[in-house]
Write a protein that holds these residues in place. Sequence first.
Motif, PDB file in Angstrom:
ATOM      1  N   LEU A 100     -35.734  26.240  21.405  1.00 37.88           N
ATOM      2  CA  LEU A 100     -34.686  26.907  20.419  1.00 37.88           C
ATOM      3  C   LEU A 100     -34.882  26.839  19.026  1.00 37.88           C
ATOM      4  O   LEU A 100     -34.813  27.990  18.401  1.00 37.88           O
ATOM      5  N   ARG A 101     -35.347  25.782  18.684  1.00 41.11           N
ATOM      6  CA  ARG A 101     -35.811  25.699  17.227  1.00 41.11           C
ATOM      7  C   ARG A 101     -36.988  26.753  16.900  1.00 41.11           C
ATOM      8  O   ARG A 101     -37.181  27.326  15.791  1.00 41.11           O
ATOM      9  N   GLU A 102     -37.842  26.699  17.842  1.00 39.35           N
ATOM     10  CA  GLU A 102     -39.176  27.798  17.585  1.00 39.35           C
ATOM     11  C   GLU A 102     -38.698  29.298  17.453  1.00 39.35           C
ATOM     12  O   GLU A 102     -39.002  30.106  16.851  1.00 39.35           O
ATOM     13  N   ARG A 103     -37.419  29.397  18.211  1.00 40.17           N
ATOM     14  CA  ARG A 103     -36.871  30.807  18.256  1.00 40.17           C
ATOM     15  C   ARG A 103     -35.893  30.925  16.858  1.00 40.17           C
ATOM     16  O   ARG A 103     -35.163  32.090  16.678  1.00 40.17           O
ATOM     17  N   GLY A 104     -35.601  30.052  16.059  1.00 40.35           N
ATOM     18  CA  GLY A 104     -34.782  30.077  14.985  1.00 40.35           C
ATOM     19  C   GLY A 104     -33.328  29.692  15.239  1.00 40.35           C
ATOM     20  O   GLY A 104     -32.520  30.121  14.444  1.00 40.35           O
ATOM     21  N   THR A 105     -33.438  29.120  16.451  1.00 36.65           N
ATOM     22  CA  THR A 105     -31.716  28.669  17.000  1.00 36.65           C
ATOM     23  C   THR A 105     -31.523  27.182  16.954  1.00 36.65           C
ATOM     24  O   THR A 105     -32.029  26.389  17.454  1.00 36.65           O
ATOM     25  N   GLU A 106     -30.582  26.834  15.770  1.00 33.09           N
ATOM     26  CA  GLU A 106     -30.651  25.253  15.771  1.00 33.09           C
ATOM     27  C   GLU A 106     -29.260  25.124  16.615  1.00 33.09           C
ATOM     28  O   GLU A 106     -28.198  25.449  16.352  1.00 33.09           O
ATOM     29  N   LYS A 107     -29.543  23.839  17.301  1.00 34.97           N
ATOM     30  CA  LYS A 107     -28.566  23.269  18.033  1.00 34.97           C
ATOM     31  C   LYS A 107     -28.895  21.714  18.382  1.00 34.97           C
ATOM     32  O   LYS A 107     -30.012  21.621  18.558  1.00 34.97           O
ATOM     33  N   GLY A 108     -27.675  21.172  18.391  1.00 36.15           N
ATOM     34  CA  GLY A 108     -27.994  19.568  18.426  1.00 36.15           C
ATOM     35  C   GLY A 108     -28.533  19.289  19.713  1.00 36.15           C
ATOM     36  O   GLY A 108     -28.140  19.796  20.856  1.00 36.15           O
ATOM     37  N   TYR A 109     -29.446  18.128  19.764  1.00 35.23           N
ATOM     38  CA  TYR A 109     -29.979  17.597  20.776  1.00 35.23           C
ATOM     39  C   TYR A 109     -29.017  17.175  21.811  1.00 35.23           C
ATOM     40  O   TYR A 109     -28.921  17.371  23.249  1.00 35.23           O
ATOM     41  N   GLU A 110     -27.799  16.328  21.399  1.00 45.88           N
ATOM     42  CA  GLU A 110     -26.963  15.977  22.442  1.00 45.88           C
ATOM     43  C   GLU A 110     -26.201  16.941  22.900  1.00 45.88           C
ATOM     44  O   GLU A 110     -25.704  16.771  24.264  1.00 45.88           O
ATOM     45  N   ASP A 111     -25.915  18.149  22.328  1.00 43.09           N
ATOM     46  CA  ASP A 111     -25.102  19.300  22.987  1.00 43.09           C
ATOM     47  C   ASP A 111     -25.996  19.738  23.958  1.00 43.09           C
ATOM     48  O   ASP A 111     -25.409  20.152  25.081  1.00 43.09           O
ATOM     49  N   ILE A 112     -27.375  19.718  23.813  1.00 42.43           N
ATOM     50  CA  ILE A 112     -28.124  20.573  24.764  1.00 42.43           C
ATOM     51  C   ILE A 112     -28.440  19.419  25.970  1.00 42.43           C
ATOM     52  O   ILE A 112     -28.123  19.955  27.189  1.00 42.43           O
ATOM     53  N   LEU A 113     -28.540  18.395  25.662  1.00 44.52           N
ATOM     54  CA  LEU A 113     -28.502  17.160  27.084  1.00 44.52           C
ATOM     55  C   LEU A 113     -27.070  17.409  27.643  1.00 44.52           C
ATOM     56  O   LEU A 113     -27.221  17.357  28.991  1.00 44.52           O
ATOM     57  N   ARG A 114     -26.061  17.573  26.998  1.00 48.88           N
ATOM     58  CA  ARG A 114     -24.762  17.646  27.782  1.00 48.88           C
ATOM     59  C   ARG A 114     -24.800  18.871  28.635  1.00 48.88           C
ATOM     60  O   ARG A 114     -24.395  18.782  29.750  1.00 48.88           O
ATOM     61  N   GLU A 115     -25.324  20.045  28.168  1.00 50.80           N
ATOM     62  CA  GLU A 115     -25.145  21.186  28.896  1.00 50.80           C
ATOM     63  C   GLU A 115     -26.180  20.983  29.996  1.00 50.80           C
ATOM     64  O   GLU A 115     -25.945  21.501  31.106  1.00 50.80           O
ATOM     65  N   VAL A 116     -27.205  20.411  29.671  1.00 49.41           N
ATOM     66  CA  VAL A 116     -28.342  20.253  30.989  1.00 49.41           C
ATOM     67  C   VAL A 116     -27.828  19.445  32.052  1.00 49.41           C
ATOM     68  O   VAL A 116     -27.875  19.626  33.247  1.00 49.41           O
ATOM     69  N   GLN A 117     -26.963  18.404  31.792  1.00 43.65           N
ATOM     70  CA  GLN A 117     -26.231  17.655  32.772  1.00 43.65           C
ATOM     71  C   GLN A 117     -25.173  18.179  33.466  1.00 43.65           C
ATOM     72  O   GLN A 117     -25.075  17.925  34.791  1.00 43.65           O
ATOM     73  N   GLU A 118     -24.486  19.001  32.601  1.00 49.21           N
ATOM     74  CA  GLU A 118     -23.354  19.637  33.413  1.00 49.21           C
ATOM     75  C   GLU A 118     -23.985  20.923  34.088  1.00 49.21           C
ATOM     76  O   GLU A 118     -23.435  21.052  35.359  1.00 49.21           O
ATOM     77  N   ARG A 119     -25.066  21.369  33.853  1.00 49.36           N
ATOM     78  CA  ARG A 119     -25.662  22.702  34.655  1.00 49.36           C
ATOM     79  C   ARG A 119     -26.430  21.792  35.992  1.00 49.36           C
ATOM     80  O   ARG A 119     -26.188  22.360  37.020  1.00 49.36           O
ATOM     81  N   ASP A 120     -26.642  20.787  35.815  1.00 46.67           N
ATOM     82  CA  ASP A 120     -27.320  19.940  36.937  1.00 46.67           C
ATOM     83  C   ASP A 120     -26.154  19.460  37.912  1.00 46.67           C
ATOM     84  O   ASP A 120     -26.309  19.673  39.167  1.00 46.67           O
ATOM     85  N   TYR A 121     -25.074  19.085  37.431  1.00 48.82           N
ATOM     86  CA  TYR A 121     -24.083  18.704  38.257  1.00 48.82           C
ATOM     87  C   TYR A 121     -23.448  20.048  38.943  1.00 48.82           C
ATOM     88  O   TYR A 121     -23.208  20.063  40.283  1.00 48.82           O
ATOM     89  N   ASN A 122     -23.416  21.165  38.292  1.00 52.38           N
ATOM     90  CA  ASN A 122     -22.821  22.484  39.023  1.00 52.38           C
ATOM     91  C   ASN A 122     -23.681  22.916  40.179  1.00 52.38           C
ATOM     92  O   ASN A 122     -23.492  23.385  41.053  1.00 52.38           O
ATOM     93  N   ASP A 123     -25.010  22.997  39.637  1.00 54.88           N
ATOM     94  CA  ASP A 123     -26.191  23.302  40.728  1.00 54.88           C
ATOM     95  C   ASP A 123     -26.107  22.566  41.899  1.00 54.88           C
ATOM     96  O   ASP A 123     -26.305  23.010  43.041  1.00 54.88           O
ATOM     97  N   THR A 124     -26.014  21.169  41.763  1.00 54.30           N
ATOM     98  CA  THR A 124     -26.154  20.464  42.749  1.00 54.30           C
ATOM     99  C   THR A 124     -24.864  20.423  43.817  1.00 54.30           C
ATOM    100  O   THR A 124     -24.888  19.927  44.835  1.00 54.30           O
ATOM    101  N   HIS A 125     -23.704  20.765  43.421  1.00 55.17           N
ATOM    102  CA  HIS A 125     -22.366  20.598  43.924  1.00 55.17           C
ATOM    103  C   HIS A 125     -21.860  22.165  44.428  1.00 55.17           C
ATOM    104  O   HIS A 125     -20.647  22.002  44.789  1.00 55.17           O
TER     105      HIS A 125
END
Length: 229
Positions: A165-190
């Motif tokens: 995202l940084r390379e594309r010029g989109t700034e977003k906090g690492y912790e927010d992204i980690l939380r989204e990854v974990q949420e996506r993992d939960y949704n995908d596996t359940h």
Amino acid sequence: METEKRCIAVAIDGPSGAGKSSIARDAARSLGFVYVDTGAIYRTVSLYIFDRGIDPKDTGAVIDALPEIHIALRYGEDGLQRMLLNGADVTERIRLPEISLFTSAVSGIPEVRAFLMEMQRGMAREQSVIMDGRDIGTVVLPEAQVKIFLTASPEDRARRRWNELRERGTEKGYEDILREVQERDYNDTHRSAAPLRPAPDAVHLDTTGNTFEQSRQQVLEIIRRHMEE
């Protein structure tokens, strides 16, 4: 008499951010196969739902919108897959973070999966393909000759996404992204429809800490080993 060409199907499954798309795309180019990014196909459906202002959890409304969706895949001169939604190129828009969360909900709807299933299977019947997603080896192409379950730690995947995202010029906090990854993992596996899980005969490959080249070479080695059998 000319020998009929044997089509080979490679299924690469795994969680969001594991590097499936970039590795599968590069491996397909190296082997002369066609790369099919099924995640992009689902993201394209989700983008339409998003643009229509439909709640992705409103199953009835999502199903009603499916007949309005026309998806096409095109390949540019660079060999990269371009996604067309009702004639418009949406390749860049489907990668926005908000579409990722929409996709997790939309892709869990059985009618959405059925809507796209035959498109994906038809591609594998007509040519040798490398197809990546979350249920390719278990549901879409259960007869694929090669199945790989590609994964990495949530932290590693979030870090990769943050850098992308940084390379594309989109700034977003690492912790927010980690939380989204974990949420996506939960949704995908359940989810009830085709939850994320490795096929029983899949080769497991954890790319945590790998460079792209290391992961690429490992995937190519697995595919070539199976092709020689």
